[in-house]
Design a protein around this motif. Structure first.
Motif, PDB file in Angstrom:
ATOM      1  N   LEU A   9      64.245 -32.822 129.308  1.00  0.00           N
ATOM      2  CA  LEU A   9      64.459 -34.083 128.685  1.00  0.00           C
ATOM      3  C   LEU A   9      65.125 -34.931 129.702  1.00  0.00           C
ATOM      4  O   LEU A   9      64.851 -36.055 129.514  1.00  0.00           O
ATOM      5  N   SER A  12      62.778 -36.269 132.408  1.00  0.00           N
ATOM      6  CA  SER A  12      61.911 -37.091 131.745  1.00  0.00           C
ATOM      7  C   SER A  12      62.439 -38.728 131.459  1.00  0.00           C
ATOM      8  O   SER A  12      61.774 -39.841 131.900  1.00  0.00           O
ATOM      9  N   TYR A  13      63.445 -38.676 130.784  1.00  0.00           N
ATOM     10  CA  TYR A  13      64.060 -39.801 130.353  1.00  0.00           C
ATOM     11  C   TYR A  13      64.405 -40.671 131.725  1.00  0.00           C
ATOM     12  O   TYR A  13      64.115 -41.584 131.590  1.00  0.00           O
ATOM     13  N   TYR A  41      55.753 -41.309 129.286  1.00  0.00           N
ATOM     14  CA  TYR A  41      57.299 -40.910 128.883  1.00  0.00           C
ATOM     15  C   TYR A  41      57.971 -42.477 129.200  1.00  0.00           C
ATOM     16  O   TYR A  41      58.878 -42.952 128.261  1.00  0.00           O
ATOM     17  N   SER A  55      61.093 -36.919 121.592  1.00  0.00           N
ATOM     18  CA  SER A  55      60.614 -35.907 122.337  1.00  0.00           C
ATOM     19  C   SER A  55      60.017 -34.751 121.586  1.00  0.00           C
ATOM     20  O   SER A  55      58.873 -34.291 121.910  1.00  0.00           O
ATOM     21  N   SER A  59      56.121 -33.734 121.131  1.00  0.00           N
ATOM     22  CA  SER A  59      55.835 -32.385 121.543  1.00  0.00           C
ATOM     23  C   SER A  59      55.010 -31.660 120.250  1.00  0.00           C
ATOM     24  O   SER A  59      53.874 -30.906 120.217  1.00  0.00           O
ATOM     25  N   PHE A 103      60.284 -29.266 123.657  1.00  0.00           N
ATOM     26  CA  PHE A 103      60.527 -30.773 124.444  1.00  0.00           C
ATOM     27  C   PHE A 103      59.155 -31.249 124.789  1.00  0.00           C
ATOM     28  O   PHE A 103      58.280 -30.167 125.457  1.00  0.00           O
ATOM     29  N   LEU A 104      58.910 -32.407 124.994  1.00  0.00           N
ATOM     30  CA  LEU A 104      57.689 -32.771 125.733  1.00  0.00           C
ATOM     31  C   LEU A 104      57.847 -32.622 127.219  1.00  0.00           C
ATOM     32  O   LEU A 104      58.799 -32.730 127.896  1.00  0.00           O
TER      33      LEU A 104
END
Length: 321
Positions: A9, A12-13, A41, A55, A59, A103-104
């Protein structure tokens, strides 16, 4: 690892934020994320900032869609003697066996395109599909690799399947490769506009085939979480490898899934760093073979007990810190 500490997470952020700050920059990362995942993202970050809930929701939607695609593909190709929703249920169940899977991630997003490509491959094996089918297969595999860099190896997977199990013309291999390259061409043109075309290719391929270090802690956790589905897959493969009672296309599907499992295991070594999320690729063949095991039990109570154990183990691992 707790939800609030999710590495995927946070990474990705950071990728999404970096893209929004400088849309033409080449963004290196440690989670093997391809540019398509970074762009997606980046959109989520732009719209919702750093929301953990977003997320998780995205997902969950992807997992549901993938389960439908996988189930539909197996039903359409008559992979089992009976039409059942069990593959889709098991896919969701196995992908709910750890908090990190909520989470994605690049691998999860890439699975969508791999499943769509799998449908195209099976159609070709059964009906000797058109050149459009071949081109689309390559393009879908390319999109998967643009989400998660190690998925580049699935182009080789598709070629191996066609060579061994179909009489595909040589020029169609080039056509599929063209479809694969075309997906990269789109992003190359985008970065070329910002003067980073060469940097894009160099960054993508520089770490692609570097072997990661095997973390014994992660390996043990993988074996713990996927132990039962892996055990069922081994039993199913051993019992059904000869194809007794199966039609030719069912045998092809089974062997293709075995090849997919082999390539998925290779991917465990190609990621920048071995994590639980690296193993999301394995879930596709594990789901197939686990389903096959449950459906081929002569005594239904055995299948029901095993399914109950899968549910219990999934729930237990999900809520275990």
């Amino acid at each position: 690892m707790g939800l609030e500490e999710s590495t995927i997470l946070n990474s990705s952020y950071l990728l999404g934020s970096a893209l929004n700050e400088n849309p033409g920059a080449i963004i290196s990362n440690s989670i093997s994320a391809g540019p398509l995942y970074v762009f997606f993202y980046g959109l989520l970050t732009f719209l919702f900032n750093s929301s953990m809930l977003v997320s998780v929701v995205v997902s969950a939607i992807l997992v549901f869609i993938q389960a439908l695609i996988f189930n539909s593909t197996l039903q359409k190709n008559g992979a089992f003697e009976e039409n059942t929703y069990l593959p889709g249920i098991l896919y969701v169940l196995i992908l709910s066996s750890n908090q990190e899977f909520l989470f994605l991630s690049p691998a999860l997003m890439a699975n969508t395109f791999l499943l769509l490509a799998t449908d195209k491959i099976l159609v070709h094996l059964k009906f000797r599909g058109s050149e459009e089918n071949i081109l689309t297969t390559g393009f879908l595999l390319g999109l998967g690799a643009l989400c998660y860099a190690p998925y580049f190896i699935f182009l080789i997977f598709a070629i191996v399947i066609y060579i061994i199990y179909s009489g595909t013309l040589v020029r169609r291999y080039f056509l599929m490769t063209y479809g694969f390259v075309f997906s990269f061409l789109i992003f190359w043109i985008y970065y070329l506009y910002f003067g980073n075309g060469g940097a894009f290719l160099g960054d993508y391929f520089s770490d692609l085939f570097q072997i990661n270090e095997m973390d014994s802690g992660v390996i043990n956790e993988l074996l713990l979480i996927f132990g039962l589905p892996l055990f069922l897959s081994v039993l199913s493969g051993a019992q059904n490898f000869q194809g007794v009672g199966l039609i030719n296309h069912q045998i092809l599907i089974q062997r293709m899934m075995l090849w997919m499992l082999i390539f998925a295991l290779v991917i465990l070594r190609l990621d920048n760093q071995l994590t639980l999320l690296t193993a999301e690729t394995i879930i596709i063949p594990l789901t197939f073979f686990s389903t096959q095991f449950l459906l081929t039990r002569g005594k239904r109570w055995v299948a029901e007990i095993v399914f109950f154990l899968l549910v219990v183990s999934s729930v237990t691992f999900l809520f275990t810190p």
